[in-house]
Design an enzyme around this catalytic site. Structure first.
Site, PDB file in Angstrom:
ATOM      1  N   TYR A 119       0.860  -1.192   0.000  1.00  0.00           N
ATOM      2  CA  TYR A 119       0.000   0.000   0.000  1.00  0.00           C
ATOM      3  C   TYR A 119       0.891   1.235   0.000  1.00  0.00           C
ATOM      4  O   TYR A 119       1.930   1.271   0.668  1.00  0.00           O
ATOM      5  CB  TYR A 119      -0.884   0.010   1.259  1.00  0.00           C
ATOM      6  CG  TYR A 119      -1.742   1.243   1.347  1.00  0.00           C
ATOM      7  CD1 TYR A 119      -3.007   1.272   0.774  1.00  0.00           C
ATOM      8  CD2 TYR A 119      -1.279   2.393   1.988  1.00  0.00           C
ATOM      9  CE1 TYR A 119      -3.789   2.412   0.827  1.00  0.00           C
ATOM     10  CE2 TYR A 119      -2.056   3.542   2.039  1.00  0.00           C
ATOM     11  CZ  TYR A 119      -3.310   3.541   1.455  1.00  0.00           C
ATOM     12  OH  TYR A 119      -4.068   4.673   1.503  1.00  0.00           O
ATOM     13  N   GLU A 207      -3.158   7.605  -4.181  1.00  0.00           N
ATOM     14  CA  GLU A 207      -3.134   6.318  -3.488  1.00  0.00           C
ATOM     15  C   GLU A 207      -2.876   5.207  -4.498  1.00  0.00           C
ATOM     16  O   GLU A 207      -3.535   5.155  -5.534  1.00  0.00           O
ATOM     17  CB  GLU A 207      -4.485   6.079  -2.803  1.00  0.00           C
ATOM     18  CG  GLU A 207      -4.515   4.802  -1.985  1.00  0.00           C
ATOM     19  CD  GLU A 207      -5.910   4.496  -1.446  1.00  0.00           C
ATOM     20  OE1 GLU A 207      -6.080   4.477  -0.226  1.00  0.00           O
ATOM     21  OE2 GLU A 207      -6.828   4.274  -2.270  1.00  0.00           O
TER      22      GLU A 207
END
Ligand code: ADP
Ligand code: MG
Length: 401
Positions: A119, A207
């Protein structure tokens, strides 16, 4: 403003972030053709991904009953068939709400062998007034869950905006992710590229979930952005013509689009009391006071300092067309704004639309006497408030009844 995954990847690629080869398709035939080229170029697998402004697509479900907004296949005709099942259909995910979102385009990309998912995100930490890059080895899953249950698995690096992301900071995060050898330098370059995208595009967030460690056909390992989400600061959009063109009106609330045509600052919320206010600060205070007296605002609406009668009229029509609105609160403090312009706009809009909902008006400031007279002479049923608190209590009461 938000953009689609394929658009986010175009921006990231400009800053040296590695993405997979592929293309966007609006029909099943186009999707199949892209997949054929990928297979001819040596890819073993391809992926077809629904393009909507929401995540959770992989685990999403179409209203048609078709399962999954992200599908892998080793056959071009199957990629075409998957695209056929997605295009023109409504996809419901954890992030879309029960109404789901219509899929009008799919992204078809090469799907290399994924060894590990990470992530990665860049955000502004408002508490410390600094950009922050966050990474976690727990990629591909719900980051909110990781943050709640195992916050120690998220690593943060605070960035000095004057210096930008320093290579040592990027290397530190790469090592923290467990990368070793050549991959550290590769990851560092990618991380710096992601930060540059965030900074130079005036993004509010970038993101990448997942950022993947993949195995290339020759057995070597490499890092790529498999998913990408970018949110942009609307106030800086005027500096980015190329990004402005990425706006997809189909993804926005129709009421918000209508408002933007009239230069009104409107955001739909889920309460029942509509507000029409001049000035963003007063609009926020109005929402607070509605909450304070037990009500809930149906929208944020700032008509600005020098609104015309037509703008006020348009603003009114926009707020009535929201079916959850049960009452309207007009809160105007006329500094530059002429209260009579507001009053004339209100009267015109109410007559035109035949409004039946309770309407509470608090007018104060420039030309207030004429404004109040216009309202009285109109013969409309308007509840007037003596002060902001008085008006707020009256509007909350009118809904509670
Ligand atoms: P979303 O976050 O909306 O569900 P993603 O792009 O993250 O969409 O895709 C969901 C999952 O699908 C990824 O976590 C990954 O496991 C898999 N996936 C997506 N793209 C690829 C790809 N190119 N190759 C292999 N797997 C992929
Ligand atoms: Mg994802």
């Amino acid at each position: 403003m938000n953009i689609h995954e394929y658009q986010a990847k175009q921006l990231l690629a400009q800053y040296g972030v590695t993405i997979q080869q592929g293309g966007v398709a609006a029909t099943a035939d186009e999707a199949r053709t892209i997949a054929e080229k990928l297979f001819a170029g040596g890819s073993k697998n391809a992926v077809v991904k629904s393009q909507i402004h929401a995540g959770g697509r992989g685990k999403g479900m179409f209203k048609s009953g078709f399962k999954g907004g992200v599908k892998l296949s080793a056959s071009a005709s199957e990629i075409g068939a998957f695209a056929q099942s997605m295009l023109g259909q409504v996809l419901v995910t954890k992030q879309t709400g029960p109404d789901g979102k219509l899929v009008s385009r799919v992204l078809v990309e090469a799907a290399p062998k994924i060894l590990k998912e990470f992530y990665l995100a860049v955000l502004l930490d408002r508490a410390i007034s600094r950009p922050v890059m966050m990474v976690s080895a727990e990629g591909g899953m719900d980051i909110e869950e990781v943050a709640a249950k195992t916050p120690e698995k998220i690593m943060r690096e605070v960035i000095d905006p004057a210096l930008g992301m320093m290579p040592y900071q990027a290397r530190k995060l790469a090592v923290a992710l467990g990368l070793r050898g050549d991959l550290i330098a590769q990851a560092a370059k990618l991380l710096v590229g992601v930060y540059k995208t965030w900074w130079e595009c005036d993004a509010t967030m970038v993101e990448i979930n997942p950022l993947c460690l993949i195995e290339l056909p020759d057995g070597k390992q490499s890092l790529i952005a498999v998913d990408a989400k970018i949110g942009l600061d609307d106030n800086a959009l005027y500096r980015h013509k190329e990004i402005q063109e990425m706006r997809d009106l189909a993804e926005e609330s129709p009421l918000e689009i209508e408002a933007s045509k009239f230069n009104l600052n409107y955001i739909k919320l889920d309460g029942s009391i509509a507000c029409l206010v001049n000035g963003a600060g007063l609009a926020m205070a109005t929402m607070d006071i509605i909450q304070h007296f037990g009500g809930s605002p149906a929208n944020f609406l700032d008509v600005g300092g020098g609104a015309s009668k037509d703008q006020v009229c348009a603003a009114f029509k926009i707020i009535f067309s929201d079916p959850s609105v049960k009452a309207i609160f007009v809160n105007i403090f006329g500094g530059i704004m002429d209260c009579n312009v507001i009053a004339t706009g209100i009267v015109a809009a109410v007559k035109e639309t035949g409004l039946k909902l309770p309407l509470v008006v608090r007018l104060e400031g420039n030309n207030v006497v004429a404004g109040k007279q216009t309202l009285v002479e109109s013969g409309l049923t308007i509840i007037s408030g003596d002060s902001m608190a008085d008006a707020a209590q009256k509007v909350v009461k009118s809904v509670a009844r």
